[in-house]
Enzyme design. Structure first.
Site, PDB file in Angstrom:
ATOM      1  N   CYS A 171      -0.491   4.079   2.120  1.00  0.00           N
ATOM      2  CA  CYS A 171      -0.310   3.929   3.576  1.00  0.00           C
ATOM      3  C   CYS A 171       1.142   4.165   3.973  1.00  0.00           C
ATOM      4  CB  CYS A 171      -0.650   2.511   4.034  1.00  0.00           C
ATOM      5  SG  CYS A 171      -2.084   1.803   3.283  1.00  0.00           S
ATOM      6  N   ASP A 172       2.072   3.659   3.178  1.00  0.00           N
ATOM      7  CA  ASP A 172       3.455   3.585   3.638  1.00  0.00           C
ATOM      8  C   ASP A 172       4.446   4.457   2.864  1.00  0.00           C
ATOM      9  OD1 ASP A 172       2.639   1.698   5.506  1.00  0.00           O
ATOM     10  OD2 ASP A 172       2.848   0.058   4.074  1.00  0.00           O
ATOM     11  N   CYS A 204       0.829  -1.204   0.000  1.00  0.00           N
ATOM     12  CA  CYS A 204       0.000   0.000   0.000  1.00  0.00           C
ATOM     13  C   CYS A 204       0.862   1.251   0.000  1.00  0.00           C
ATOM     14  CB  CYS A 204      -0.929  -0.019   1.210  1.00  0.00           C
ATOM     15  SG  CYS A 204      -1.963   1.450   1.289  1.00  0.00           S
TER      16      CYS A 204
END
Ligand code: NDP
Length: 315
Positions: free
Chosen positions: A142-143, A139
């Site tokens: 997300c990261d 992701c």
């Protein structure tokens, strides 16, 4: 909670399909109970901007849209619970389901909206650095932040990979994109955005042979050209895997008909499964469209089909 809970409608999963089903079922006085599952809000919570959902001319972030859907379902008194369903028994009616802490629910209707999860390459080194939070991720949204100003690798050639590569290019120093064939799967517009981005270096016919690291964190990848078998090592602190998804349908496989890749087979034009009273919406049954809007649409169908099933049963 050890007593058996008896309800009319259990919704399993909380993406656009589940929340839409909850809105419709709640408004139809079915008092739905929805279990949010492992990833409350579903896959859209890992997406940044949603620009193609009708009604949001300026776009909306995935997490924000999911919060709004949840709030809308709660407005009609849908019972939204954190936690997940780990076991079901559809062999008799009412259908049975159990939560992770053993709570047993008997429900006249079940709506499955468990969606799909990210796929991985399956390399041992990939799994090692994934589990230890050492630099492998599925992701980017997300990261990606953790790799600000650094060099990263992304694997995949679909719309997701292109979207994530563009996102990473805004944050990182350089993005090397590995495409296993000599062409993209992505739509023309997404592909062109990648090819025109000077910070993305696309390598065709190239796969990851090994994720390299010091045991704790990723330091690079060994790539292999699958035409020439030539290998090359490049340094990278992050490896993003964007190669598609697997439907979250394992707990249903003893009762429902699944296709060869695990998607639930619905009766065409309906949300009905092969088991009476069990309906499906969203990506758990859709490997073709996989959009928030289609998930919401099929979630709506599932609630309407469940309502009609109940009405016919109650006579
Ligand atoms: P897709 O299934 O479309 O693409 C998966 C990609 O990963 C393919 O290019 C595939 O390669 C590659 N791949 C699979 N396995 C491996 C492997 N082991 N090693 C290397 N590469 C691999 O998945 P997406 O998640 O990209 O998209 C899913 C759906 O969501 C699509 O319908 C897409 O259009 C949609 N979507 C739309 C967006 C938008 O419009 N904004 C954004 C994101 C997704 P190959 O091509 O060789 O099979």
């Amino acid at each position: 909670m050890s007593d058996i809970e008896k309800i009319k409608c259990l919704i399993i999963g909380s993406g656009p399909a589940g929340y839409t089903a909850a809105i419709y079922a709640a408004r139809a006085s079915m008092a739905p109970v929805l279990y949010q599952g492992m990833q409350p809000g579903g896959q859209l919570t890992t997406t940044n901007e949603v620009e193609n959902f009708p009604g949001y001319p300026e776009g909306i972030t995935g997490p924000e849209m999911m919060m709004q859907l949840e709030a809308q379902a709660k407005r009609f008194d849908a019972d939204i619970r954190s936690g997940f369903i780990t076991k079901v028994d559809f062999s008799s009616t009412p259908h049975k389901a159990w939560t992770e802490d053993g709570h047993e629910i008997h429900s006249d209707t079940i709506i499955i909206s468990t969606g799909a999860s990210a796929k991985y390459l399956g390399l041992e080194s990939e799994q090692h650095y994934l589990k230890n939070g050492g630099g492998v991720s599925a992701c980017a949204v997300c990261d990606g932040f953790f790799y600000r100003g650094q060099d990263v690798v992304i694997v995949g050639a679909g719309d997701s990979a292109c979207e994530e590569a563009g996102y990473l290019a805004n944050i990182c120093n350089k993005v090397t994109m590995l495409v296993r064939r000599d062409e993209f799967r992505a739509s023309e517009i997404m592909k062109n955005r990648v090819l025109e981005n000077p910070k993305i270096d696309v390598r065709f016919n190239t796969e990851i042979d090994e994720v390299l690291g010091d045991g704790n964190v990723v330091t690079g990848v060994r790539m292999i050209n699958n035409k020439t078998q030539e290998t090359e090592e490049i340094s990278s602190t992050g490896v993003f895997i964007a190669i598609g998804h697997k439907p979250n349908t394992d707990i249903f496989k003893d009762y429902l008909e699944l296709d060869e890749t695990g998607y639930i087979k619905n009766i065409p034009g309906t949300s009905k499964t092969n088991v009476e009273g069990v309906f499906v919406g969203g990506d758990a049954a859709d490997h073709v469209y996989r959009q928030a809007i289609t998930a919401a649409g099929t979630g709506c169908m599932a609630a309407l089909d469940a309502e009609r099933y109940l009405a016919a049963k109650e006579g």
